[in-house]
Every structure is written in C-alpha cells, then in structure tokens.
Design an enzyme around this catalytic site. Structure first.
Site, short mmCIF file in Angstrom:
data_model
loop_
_atom_site.label_atom_id
_atom_site.label_comp_id
_atom_site.label_asym_id
_atom_site.label_seq_id
_atom_site.Cartn_x
_atom_site.Cartn_y
_atom_site.Cartn_z
N HIS A 197 17.46 62.35 39.97
CA HIS A 197 18.09 61.34 39.10
C HIS A 197 16.98 60.56 38.40
O HIS A 197 15.81 60.93 38.52
CB HIS A 197 19.03 60.44 39.91
CG HIS A 197 18.38 59.81 41.12
ND1 HIS A 197 17.37 58.87 41.02
CD2 HIS A 197 18.58 60.00 42.45
CE1 HIS A 197 17.00 58.48 42.23
NE2 HIS A 197 17.71 59.17 43.13
N HIS B 129 13.70 59.69 40.28
CA HIS B 129 12.70 60.77 40.39
C HIS B 129 12.03 61.01 39.04
O HIS B 129 10.83 61.28 38.97
CB HIS B 129 13.35 62.06 40.88
CG HIS B 129 14.12 61.90 42.16
ND1 HIS B 129 15.49 61.91 42.20
CD2 HIS B 129 13.70 61.70 43.43
CE1 HIS B 129 15.89 61.73 43.45
NE2 HIS B 129 14.82 61.59 44.22
N CYS C 254 16.43 57.43 60.95
CA CYS C 254 17.18 57.51 59.69
C CYS C 254 16.96 58.89 59.10
O CYS C 254 15.83 59.24 58.76
CB CYS C 254 16.73 56.46 58.68
SG CYS C 254 17.49 56.73 57.04
N CYS D 102 15.62 58.98 55.42
CA CYS D 102 14.16 58.80 55.29
C CYS D 102 13.42 59.87 56.08
O CYS D 102 12.23 60.03 55.90
CB CYS D 102 13.69 57.47 55.86
SG CYS D 102 14.36 56.01 55.12
N CYS E 192 19.29 51.38 58.48
CA CYS E 192 18.07 51.63 57.70
C CYS E 192 17.91 50.56 56.62
O CYS E 192 18.84 50.33 55.85
CB CYS E 192 18.14 53.01 57.05
SG CYS E 192 16.81 53.26 55.86
N HIS F 98 18.09 52.53 53.06
CA HIS F 98 19.34 53.20 52.68
C HIS F 98 20.60 52.47 53.10
O HIS F 98 21.69 52.80 52.68
CB HIS F 98 19.36 54.62 53.26
CG HIS F 98 18.32 55.51 52.69
ND1 HIS F 98 17.11 55.75 53.30
CD2 HIS F 98 18.28 56.19 51.52
CE1 HIS F 98 16.39 56.55 52.54
NE2 HIS F 98 17.07 56.83 51.46
N LYS G 172 17.99 49.66 44.90
CA LYS G 172 17.22 50.83 44.53
C LYS G 172 18.17 51.96 44.16
O LYS G 172 19.10 52.26 44.90
CB LYS G 172 16.36 51.26 45.73
CG LYS G 172 15.57 52.52 45.47
CD LYS G 172 14.89 53.03 46.73
CE LYS G 172 14.24 54.37 46.44
NZ LYS G 172 14.20 55.25 47.59
N LYS H 204 20.98 58.23 45.82
CA LYS H 204 22.23 58.90 46.14
C LYS H 204 23.01 58.12 47.21
O LYS H 204 24.21 57.93 47.11
CB LYS H 204 21.92 60.31 46.64
CG LYS H 204 23.13 61.19 46.72
CD LYS H 204 22.76 62.61 47.11
CE LYS H 204 24.01 63.39 47.42
NZ LYS H 204 23.95 64.08 48.70
N1 MSP Z 1 10.24 64.37 50.27
C1 MSP Z 1 9.73 63.05 50.34
C2 MSP Z 1 8.36 62.97 49.72
C3 MSP Z 1 7.32 63.85 50.34
S1 MSP Z 1 5.80 63.73 49.51
C4 MSP Z 1 4.72 64.47 50.49
C5 MSP Z 1 10.67 62.12 49.59
N2 MSP Z 1 11.47 62.69 48.68
S2 MSP Z 1 12.54 61.92 47.77
O1 MSP Z 1 13.31 62.95 47.12
O2 MSP Z 1 13.26 60.98 48.54
O3 MSP Z 1 11.72 61.20 46.66
C6 MSP Z 1 11.15 59.93 46.87
C7 MSP Z 1 10.43 59.50 45.61
O4 MSP Z 1 11.30 59.57 44.46
C8 MSP Z 1 9.97 58.06 45.63
O5 MSP Z 1 8.75 57.89 46.30
C9 MSP Z 1 9.82 57.79 44.16
O6 MSP Z 1 8.65 58.39 43.69
C10 MSP Z 1 11.02 58.52 43.57
N3 MSP Z 1 12.19 57.66 43.49
C11 MSP Z 1 13.43 57.92 44.01
N4 MSP Z 1 14.26 56.89 43.67
C12 MSP Z 1 13.59 55.98 42.95
C13 MSP Z 1 13.94 54.76 42.37
N5 MSP Z 1 15.15 54.26 42.43
N6 MSP Z 1 12.96 54.07 41.75
C14 MSP Z 1 11.68 54.52 41.68
N7 MSP Z 1 11.32 55.68 42.21
C15 MSP Z 1 12.27 56.45 42.83
O7 MSP Z 1 10.63 60.93 49.83
#
Ligand code: MSP
Length: 499
Positions: free
Chosen positions: A18, A21, A126, A129, A147, A150, A300, A303
């Site tokens: 989304h 990311h 969690c 996470c 959490c 979340h 934040k 999902k």
């Molecule tokens: N799989 C782990 C990361 C492993 S790296 C060795 C993970 N994945 S995740 O799909 O949850 O992605 C997390 C990352 O997505 C966050 O660190 C950030 O970079 C990005 N974001 C997800 N939601 C976000 C926001 N709402 N705002 C900013 N960044 C966001 O954690």
C-alpha cells in the site's frame, strides 16, 4: 567510479503493498536514480520476506500452500513497483536457494562460535510484527497485553528454543550508537541507545519449533526447528549481493550500503542486525536511513489498522506514477509522521506540478514555437535566472547528499516560480527577438527537469524529448553547455485535479 548500494526492507507478501510501502520504496528509488544521474555505479535492491508464521497463516486461511502464496504475491509486488516506475536492479526473495544457503551458513557459524544456545522461552508474541514483547513494551487494553504498533492482542508462547547471545554485544552496540553515526537521523540512534541503557540487551530467540512454524528455513543443526523469520530476513542484504559466494560483487557494493527502513523496524536493524554483522565479521552498513510513518486519521497506515490507501487509487487519481511519486517525496519526512489527506495531495499536485512546472514547460514550448519556429539559439544566459539556477544546482546536490528529498524539491520549485515570474516581467511575446530570454528559460527548464528526474522520471523524459535536450549529469555538463534547442512540442504534462 563510485558505487552506491541501496536497499528497502523486504516486505511481507501476505498482502499487496500500500502507500506506506510505496513511501519507502519510492524514496529508495529516488536516491538510486539520483546516484545514477551523478554517475555512480548503483545497485538498488528490494524484495519480499517470504517465511514465518504470518505467511504460513495467511496461506492457511486462503487454503493454498505458502509457496503458492509467495510466488503469486512476489509477482504482485513486481507489478506494483513497475506501476510506480521503481528501477530496482534486483528483486530478492528469501525462498531463493542461495539465500537459504547463507542463512544456514550464518546459523552454523554462530553456533560453532558459541553464540547460540538452547533454552526455554515464554513470552507475549505479536504475529503481525513477528516479535516478542516485554511487559515494558506492550500496552494493555482491558487488562490484556496488546501490540503497541498494531493494537492487536498478543499471543502467549512457551517453548524450547535456540537463543542468540545478543547480550554479549551490549558494549559494542552502545559504542556504535554513540560514536559511529550510522543511524540517520541521529535521534533514532539515541532512541535505541536509551532503550539499551534502560533495559540492557537481552538474548533473543532465533528459532521456532517446526510443529508450530514449519514454513521457514530449517535450522542446520536441529531439524526440529526453523530459523526465526527476522534472522532469515535481515541476511537478505548480504545474500542479495553475493555474500559469501560472490565476494567480488559483495566487496564492490557492501562498503557503500544504505538501508532505508521505517521506524517500526529500527530495533531489528540496529540492535540485532549490527550484532549479527559483528558476529559474522562483516563491517556495519554505511548508513541506516530511518523514516517516520504515513498516517491516516492519526494511525499508522497499515492492513491491521484498516486504514490502507491503495496505490492504484492514487495512480488513478493522478493519472500515472509521476504525481504519486512527487507527492510522496514532497511530503517525505524522516523525523515526523505525515498525515495523508486528499486535499493536501491535490493541492501539491495542482500548485507545484500543474501550475508551476507543467505551466512553465507549456508556456516556454509555445513561445519557442510561435516566436522562433522552435529553434532557439544563444550563447549567453540571462544572469537574472542563470545565477539562481546555478545556486539551485548546488543546493539540490547538498539536499540530496543529505537524503533530504523534500527540501531538494522545494528548492527546485522556488526556481521554477522565479522562472514563471521572469516570463511575466520580460514579456518575450512582445520582443522582436526573444532568443536570449527563451534560451535562459529553456536552460532553467532543462536543469530543473534533470533535477526532477529522480522523482518524476517519466514526465522528465517527456519534457526532454519535447524541448530537445538530454537527461545528463548536470555537474559534468553544467548550464550553457548546450547552445541550441530544437523544440518539437509544447506538452501539457499535468492536468489539474478538480477537488
Ligand atoms: N518483512 C519486514 C522487513 C524485513 S527487512 C529485513 C517488514 N515488512 S513489512 O511488510 O511490514 O514492511 C515494513 C516497512 O514498510 C516499514 O519499515 C516501512 O518501510 C514500510 N511501511 C509500511 N507502512 C508504512 C507507513 N504507514 N508509513 C511509512 N512506512 C510504512 O517489516
């Protein structure tokens, strides 16, 4: 040639990406493109984090195998990244065989070095996470542990597991956080340091019993266990550039590695990652670039919070990748959370892309065609714009070298506003021969377009094509290198959005 290695987190492919990311990925892409522009040899890597309980459960729910799920979703991620013009050089998946080999190699090394031991674990977990929470970390709702990120109930877990002796790295970590300036902005280093000083560094569980989590890489010295997904995932940054099988490639890029992450995964990328690297005798990364959240209605975006904004909705609203990329980068903030609102997004798009940049390109294109039949020649630039143009190029470089993409963009916009005002003042349409003014304006557009290229590559290429210039390193070919423009068209780059 200088090298530049940049990574995004590898995302959990249990759901499509989304805009949260996209925020991270477009930022990393912008830095990658900027470094290519200035002539660096860039390696930009993103990918998917495919093991663990979260993926296992998502697949179970859908009634398919985890492998089927991650295969399908990895393609989805690639599709979204192509929609957004993400120019990654490599897409890593943790189910690749060479990655699994590295994870096993690393587990074995730590085990042989006495840094892994078996013991019982009990704690609150969690699954969103993929992380255990201590009583000082979780929040309580109706007396039950939740959490903090979340806001979902934690699960109680009790099992025999393998621990990594993180506690042995406490002094090392304190020293790194105090003295090495890897974490940027620095305030995040202070945050981690504060936590370590308060609670110490405790050993972490790095394995899961197979009967609970079977979807993972098998622990090489105990087939009843899989490797903890975070330990597996972090190692992607090494396996993706060849460690330890292609040390030539690894040695070329690793010294320049920049990891981009959101602040939610700061702890893993400092306390755990730096310690694991130390244990493996691999130098620490050059920079860990940490950014704050995109938030929606105060939470934040994610999902689990149910406040996701879909990438395709934004692409539809702003017609293609350019508007979306520009808006995200214009608002990008490493220190502070940014609230997403349609009004704010529209106003940035309308006032900066449509009214300022797009309008200037259109006006100058039309004037060049009408007044000079499209051929604009001059050997001199009007210093009224020439001087601010050169200053902007310097300020831009300074901002980009400090990862401040948003400041880089506002600097360009200041210059473009000045250029629009310059047309109004000079009234080139009234002049017999407006060559000097139009040449000055074209030079201003050219270099602004080059500076905008990392953020809006498609629109920048369209402008370059229409007005007759190339996107080249602006510090190698500075203003007034080109003395003639053959203007083909006066494109309308951005149509205003009606609220
Ligand atoms: N799989 C782990 C990361 C492993 S790296 C060795 C993970 N994945 S995740 O799909 O949850 O992605 C997390 C990352 O997505 C966050 O660190 C950030 O970079 C990005 N974001 C997800 N939601 C976000 C926001 N709402 N705002 C900013 N960044 C966001 O954690």
């Amino acid at each position: 040639m200088r090298t530049f290695y940049i990574t995004t987190p590898i995302y959990y492919p249990n759901a499509p990406p989304h805009i949260g990311h996209a925020y991270t990925t477009v930022f990393a892409d912008t830095l990658a493109r900027y470094h290519r522009l200035i002539g660096d040899d860039v390696f930009f890597m993103t990918g998917t984090d495919e093991h663990g309980l979260k993926l296992q459960r998502a697949a179970e729910k859908m009634g398919i195998s985890p492998k089927e799920l991650v295969d399908r979703m990895a393609e989805k991620y690639k599709w979204y990244w192509s929609l957004l013009d993400i120019s990654y050089d490599y897409f890593i998946r943790t189910t690749h065989d060479y990655h699994e080999r590295l994870v096993k190699y690393a587990m074995n090394k730590l085990y042989q070095d006495g840094l892994i031991y078996k013991a019982r674990y009990a704690g609150w977990y969690c699954v969103y996470c993929e992380k255990f929470y201590s009583p000082s970390e979780y929040i309580e709702i109706d007396g039950k542990p939740y959490c903090p990120t979340h806001r979902k109930p934690l699960e109680w877990l009790e099992e025999e597991t393998y621990y990594f002796k993180l506690s042995e790295f406490e002094d090392f970590m304190k020293d790194v956080l105090k003295n090495r300036h890897i974490v940027y902005p620095e305030s995040y280093a202070q945050e981690v340091l504060g936590k370590i000083e308060k609670e110490g560094l405790r050993d972490v569980s790095i394995a899961r019993p197979k009967e609970r989590v079977w979807w993972g890489i098998e622990v090489p010295f105990d087939p009843n266990y899989t490797v903890y997904v975070w330990f597996d995932a972090l190692l992607n940054y090494l396996s993706g550039i060849g460690y330890p099988e292609d040390m030539e490639r690894f040695n070329k890029y690793w010294p320049e590695v920049h990891h981009v992450i959101g602040k939610d995964i700061l702890w893993f990328h400092t306390a755990i990652w730096f310690s694991v690297l130390k244990a493996l005798d691999v130098p620490l990364p050059k920079k860990l670039l940490v950014h704050a959240y995109l938030i929606n209605r105060g939470l934040k975006i994610g999902k689990s919070a149910g406040n996701v904004i879909a990438i395709e909705d934004l692409i539809n609203r702003y017609r293609d990748s350019n508007g979306v990329r520009y808006i995200l980068m214009r608002l990008f903030n490493m220190a502070k959370d940014v609230e997403v609102t349609t009004e704010l997004f529209d106003s940035i798009y309308n006032s900066e892309l449509a009214d300022t940049y797009g309008n200037l390109v259109r006006r100058v294109g039309v004037l060049a065609k009408k007044k000079l039949g499209g051929t604009v020649e001059a050997d001199e630039i009007d210093e009224e714009l020439g001087k601010p143009l050169r200053e902007t190029l310097e300020k831009y470089r300074e901002a980009m070298d400090n990862y401040d993409v948003s400041r880089a963009l506002t600097t360009i916009m200041d210059l473009l506003r000045r250029a629009n005002a310059y047309i109004n003042e000079k009234r080139p349409w009234e002049k017999e021969d407006p060559s000097k003014q139009l040449y000055t304006l074209l030079e201003t557009i050219k270099y602004s377009t080059i500076m905008l290229h990392p953020v809006i590559p498609k629109a920048a290429e369209k402008t370059a094509e229409a007005l007759g210039f190339k996107i080249t390193n602006p510090y190698q070919e500075p203003p007034t290198t080109q003395t003639k423009y053959l203007v083909k068209q006066a494109p309308i780059l951005f149509k205003k959005i009606k609220p």
